[in-house]
Design an enzyme around this catalytic site. Structure first.
Site, PDB file in Angstrom:
ATOM      1  N   CYS A   1       0.804  -1.225   0.000  1.00  0.00           N
ATOM      2  CA  CYS A   1       0.000   0.000   0.000  1.00  0.00           C
ATOM      3  C   CYS A   1       0.835   1.271   0.000  1.00  0.00           C
ATOM      4  O   CYS A   1       0.471   2.265  -0.623  1.00  0.00           O
ATOM      5  CB  CYS A   1      -0.942  -0.002   1.199  1.00  0.00           C
ATOM      6  SG  CYS A   1      -1.857  -1.537   1.399  1.00  0.00           S
TER       7      CYS A   1
ATOM      8  N   ASP B   1      -4.025  -3.348   7.102  1.00  0.00           N
ATOM      9  CA  ASP B   1      -5.271  -4.037   7.438  1.00  0.00           C
ATOM     10  C   ASP B   1      -5.380  -5.348   6.674  1.00  0.00           C
ATOM     11  O   ASP B   1      -5.790  -6.373   7.219  1.00  0.00           O
ATOM     12  CB  ASP B   1      -6.461  -3.151   7.100  1.00  0.00           C
ATOM     13  CG  ASP B   1      -6.556  -1.933   7.999  1.00  0.00           C
ATOM     14  OD1 ASP B   1      -5.533  -1.553   8.580  1.00  0.00           O
ATOM     15  OD2 ASP B   1      -7.651  -1.355   8.116  1.00  0.00           O
TER      16      ASP B   1
ATOM     17  N   CYS C   1      -1.947   3.261   3.027  1.00  0.00           N
ATOM     18  CA  CYS C   1      -2.896   2.368   3.688  1.00  0.00           C
ATOM     19  C   CYS C   1      -3.807   3.142   4.641  1.00  0.00           C
ATOM     20  O   CYS C   1      -3.494   4.246   5.094  1.00  0.00           O
ATOM     21  CB  CYS C   1      -2.145   1.269   4.419  1.00  0.00           C
ATOM     22  SG  CYS C   1      -3.200  -0.088   4.971  1.00  0.00           S
ATOM     23  N   ASP C   2      -4.905   2.491   4.978  1.00  0.00           N
ATOM     24  CA  ASP C   2      -6.112   3.126   5.508  1.00  0.00           C
ATOM     25  C   ASP C   2      -5.902   4.221   6.546  1.00  0.00           C
ATOM     26  O   ASP C   2      -6.372   5.343   6.396  1.00  0.00           O
ATOM     27  CB  ASP C   2      -7.015   2.058   6.138  1.00  0.00           C
ATOM     28  CG  ASP C   2      -7.459   1.008   5.140  1.00  0.00           C
ATOM     29  OD1 ASP C   2      -7.008   1.054   3.989  1.00  0.00           O
ATOM     30  OD2 ASP C   2      -8.239   0.127   5.516  1.00  0.00           O
ATOM     31  N   LYS C   3      -5.215   3.919   7.646  1.00  0.00           N
ATOM     32  CA  LYS C   3      -5.189   4.851   8.773  1.00  0.00           C
ATOM     33  C   LYS C   3      -4.193   5.976   8.590  1.00  0.00           C
ATOM     34  O   LYS C   3      -4.236   6.974   9.313  1.00  0.00           O
ATOM     35  CB  LYS C   3      -4.896   4.098  10.084  1.00  0.00           C
ATOM     36  CG  LYS C   3      -5.812   2.915  10.327  1.00  0.00           C
ATOM     37  CD  LYS C   3      -7.282   3.247  10.146  1.00  0.00           C
ATOM     38  CE  LYS C   3      -8.164   2.015  10.138  1.00  0.00           C
ATOM     39  NZ  LYS C   3      -7.952   1.115   9.004  1.00  0.00           N
TER      40      LYS C   3
ATOM     41  N   CYS D   1      -5.254  -1.002  -1.557  1.00  0.00           N
ATOM     42  CA  CYS D   1      -6.284  -1.940  -2.025  1.00  0.00           C
ATOM     43  C   CYS D   1      -7.238  -1.284  -3.022  1.00  0.00           C
ATOM     44  O   CYS D   1      -7.696  -0.165  -2.826  1.00  0.00           O
ATOM     45  CB  CYS D   1      -7.050  -2.489  -0.849  1.00  0.00           C
ATOM     46  SG  CYS D   1      -6.015  -3.437   0.295  1.00  0.00           S
TER      47      CYS D   1
ATOM     48  N   GLU E   1     -11.337  -4.836  12.264  1.00  0.00           N
ATOM     49  CA  GLU E   1     -12.255  -5.074  11.157  1.00  0.00           C
ATOM     50  C   GLU E   1     -12.603  -6.551  11.060  1.00  0.00           C
ATOM     51  O   GLU E   1     -11.842  -7.409  11.496  1.00  0.00           O
ATOM     52  CB  GLU E   1     -11.635  -4.605   9.840  1.00  0.00           C
ATOM     53  CG  GLU E   1     -11.482  -3.104   9.761  1.00  0.00           C
ATOM     54  CD  GLU E   1     -10.829  -2.653   8.453  1.00  0.00           C
ATOM     55  OE1 GLU E   1     -10.351  -3.515   7.689  1.00  0.00           O
ATOM     56  OE2 GLU E   1     -10.805  -1.440   8.208  1.00  0.00           O
TER      57      GLU E   1
ATOM     58  N   SER F   1     -14.235  -3.805   7.181  1.00  0.00           N
ATOM     59  CA  SER F   1     -13.402  -3.334   6.085  1.00  0.00           C
ATOM     60  C   SER F   1     -14.261  -2.623   5.066  1.00  0.00           C
ATOM     61  O   SER F   1     -15.454  -2.917   4.906  1.00  0.00           O
ATOM     62  CB  SER F   1     -12.705  -4.533   5.432  1.00  0.00           C
ATOM     63  OG  SER F   1     -12.226  -4.198   4.153  1.00  0.00           O
TER      64      SER F   1
END
Length: 607
Positions: A77, A109, A150-152, A222, A472, A498
């Site tokens: 990511c 994640d 990535c997400d966070k 992702c 998640e 997710s």
């Protein structure tokens, strides 16, 4: 900069006697904070240390701009950020600044999903925000570019910008390209669902391996409208990212130039003292919510926007998401509820197409400004649509008339919960509770085919405090879909999902079980009633029975006795407040913030 053993031969060494010294230079107006770090004879020791790694007098005379990266070797990511950082730094130098690169962390994640490691993910958002804040405060930087993936890392960077209120922006390093297998596009969610299909006996072990090997072909986050791409879009709608640059895929050759342009733009922000608080308003928060709703985006966007609103001192409540989603059609046909990936959206014309369609119905405030100097309306007006694209629909022919999420209340969720509605989810469900006190217990039941049609799967003690970290549930939800149960069971949890989750899945149930919320007293076989149209989540059990259960309920012992997880559990607020680490369990009043003008006290130094 050159690094290595050498004798300093800067321009001030050219003469002897009363030669000119850098101490006598007038301060660059852009050095609003760093002048206190580098200027004058009293700062000679600091300058000496910076010269040790190659900075020159000319470098230190310019505004110092941080380049925060979250490069890490645990996922694809963020993997291209080392390269992109070099281009960001080129842009900063071209704009007359001096870049200073530093790192923060990231948790994958996708890699940690379904393991104890997943509990670290949401916790990392706070660590990311804290660490960026500390470096900028500690080194009195004048501006900031945050490279995120990535997400966070995305909301964490936005939260840091809000706290610091120094000129800066967020640049997403880009989505991964989809993999392909037997003529169909794959994302990492395809692999999670393939695991369920293998357990159900509908694909072979060899086919599972082939899907695993094809799904993720290179660098980038992702590929569907999961949390990373949802939050990347949110940053453009909030105005904290330059229009159109986030959507360029990670391995597209134009991404390097986008990074360079971001560095140049950061210097424009520094020169004109354009701060995040000039851009992020209540209206831009509503724009961001509309973006999530219109694209079937991740329910994690609810948590992160609540947290961002808190950091900016702006009012935002959980029910605002329901109000905005109810009036916002879904116009983007994106995974997991739709057919296309984020890379396909970029090829179709990008995020500006979504802006354009929403503005046709006045569903955005087009006058909101962004870091690139344009308004949302101007970005939308410049949209260039690829002929024949099928990713973004006309708002006159939407995929669904209302947005991709709803907020429910009821006897099981007095403080609210979030349901995703991006695909063709059922709006009503009534069934017996199957109760699990951890995701691990539940996944074992799913794997061993102990969940049946009509069940309501309840996973509790996975909230912000109870988990801790609110992990998640993609391993569970994807396995249910893979086993063919996605259309016949419901799942609810005080944890979260997710962005790749689809089906009738309800998360963020508040109050959470660890704090004695009603979900803590659900028992096996209880009838649970889900009515999305009425916005209700209820437990069909007599009040007297519930009162007796509450009287004998005891909070379980903490899962961690020390370290960062215990610290987080002690400080974190409810999911209904964004799971921010305020140390208070109830929503705090918005912080007051001053008007951002040059003459006000510095947000970094206090003076």
């Amino acid at each position: 900069m050159a690094v290595g053993r050498r004798t300093y031969t800067g321009p001030d060494m050219a003469t002897s006697g009363s030669r000119p010294l850098p101490y006598d230079r007038p301060t660059d107006p852009g050095k609003r904070h760093s002048h206190a770090l580098t200027d004058g004879p009293d700062r000679a020791a600091a300058r000496a240390m910076l010269k040790a790694i190659g900075f020159t007098d000319d470098d230190l005379a310019r505004p110092l701009v941080g380049v925060a990266t979250s490069w890490i070797e645990t996922m694809p990511c963020n993997f291209n950020q080392r390269r992109l950082a070099e281009f960001v730094k080129e842009g900063i130098r071209a704009g007359g600044g001096t870049p200073m690169e530093f790192n923060t962390i990231a948790i994958s994640d996708g890699v940690s999903m379904g393991s104890e490691g997943m509990k670290a993910s949401l916790v990392s958002r706070e660590v990311i925000a804290d660490s960026i804040e500390l470096v900028v405060r500690g080194h009195l930087l004048d501006g900031l570019v945050c490279l995120v993936g990535c997400d966070k890392t995305i909301p964490g960077a936005g939260m840091a910008l809000a706290r610091l209120d120094v000129p800066g922006l967020v640049l997403y390093n880009g989505t991964i390209y989809p993999g392909t297998y037997k003529g169909r596009d794959l994302t990492v969610v395809s692999v999670f669902e393939a695991i369920g299909a293998y357990r159900a006996g509908t694909i072979s072990l060899e086919e599972l391996y082939d899907i695993e090997s094809a799904a993720c072909p290179g660098a980038g986050a992702c590929g569907g409208q999961y949390t990373a791409n949802t939050m990347s879009m949110v940053m453009e709608f909030l105005g904290l990212s330059p229009g159109g640059l986030n959507g360029i895929p990670a391995e597209d050759p134009t991404k390097d130039d986008a990074a360079r342009r971001a560095g140049e733009l950061a210097m424009t922000l520094v020169r004109h003292d354009i701060r995040p608080s000039h851009l992020v308003t209540r209206a831009s928060l509503e724009n961001a919510i509309a973006a999530i709703a219109a694209t079937g985006g991740s329910t994690n966007g609810v948590l992160h926007l609540l947290a961002l609103a808190h950091e900016f001192g702006l009012p935002l409540a959980l029910d605002d998401f329901d109000t905005i989603a109810a009036r916002t059609p879904i116009v983007a046909d994106l995974h997991p509820g739709g057919r296309f990936t984020a890379a396909h959206l970029y090829d179709a014309g990008g995020v500006s197409l979504v802006m354009r369609e929403l503005l046709k119905r006045d569903l955005l405030d087009g006058g909101q400004k962004t870091v690139d100097g344009r308004t949302i309306a101007k970005i939308a007006a410049a949209a260039s649509e690829t002929p024949g694209q099928q990713v973004v629909h006309s708002i006159d022919d939407p995929l669904k008339p209302t947005g991709g999420l709803a907020i429910l209340h009821g006897s099981l969720a007095p403080d609210g919960c979030v349901v995703k509605l991006a695909g063709h989810e059922r709006l009503h469900h009534r069934g017996p509770a199957r109760v699990f006190d951890s995701e691990t217990e539940c996944f074992d039941a799913v794997k061993n085919r102990r969940i049946h049609e009509g069940d309501v799967v309840v996973i509790r003690y996975e909230g912000p405090v109870g988990g801790p970290g609110m992990q998640e549930m993609l391993s569970v939800t994807a396995a249910l879909v893979g086993e063919g149960l996605g259309g016949s069971v419901a799942l609810l949890t005080d944890g979260r999902f997710s962005g790749g989750t689809h089906g009738l899945m309800i998360g963020h149930v508040a109050p959470e079980a660890a704090l004695g919320g009603p979900i803590a007293v659900v028992e096996e076989g209880d009838e649970i009633v889900i009515d999305v149209e009425a916005r209700r989540l209820d437990l069909a059990v007599d009040d007297a029975v519930l009162a007796e259960r509450r009287a004998r309920w005891q909070a379980p012992p903490p899962r961690y006795g020390g370290g960062v997880m215990a610290k987080y559990a002690a400080l974190v607020s409810s999911a209904s407040d964004g799971a921010v680490t305020t140390g208070q369990r109830m929503a705090a009043a918005p912080r007051a913030r001053g008007v951002s003008v040059v003459s006000e006290p510095s947000p970094i130094t206090g003076g």
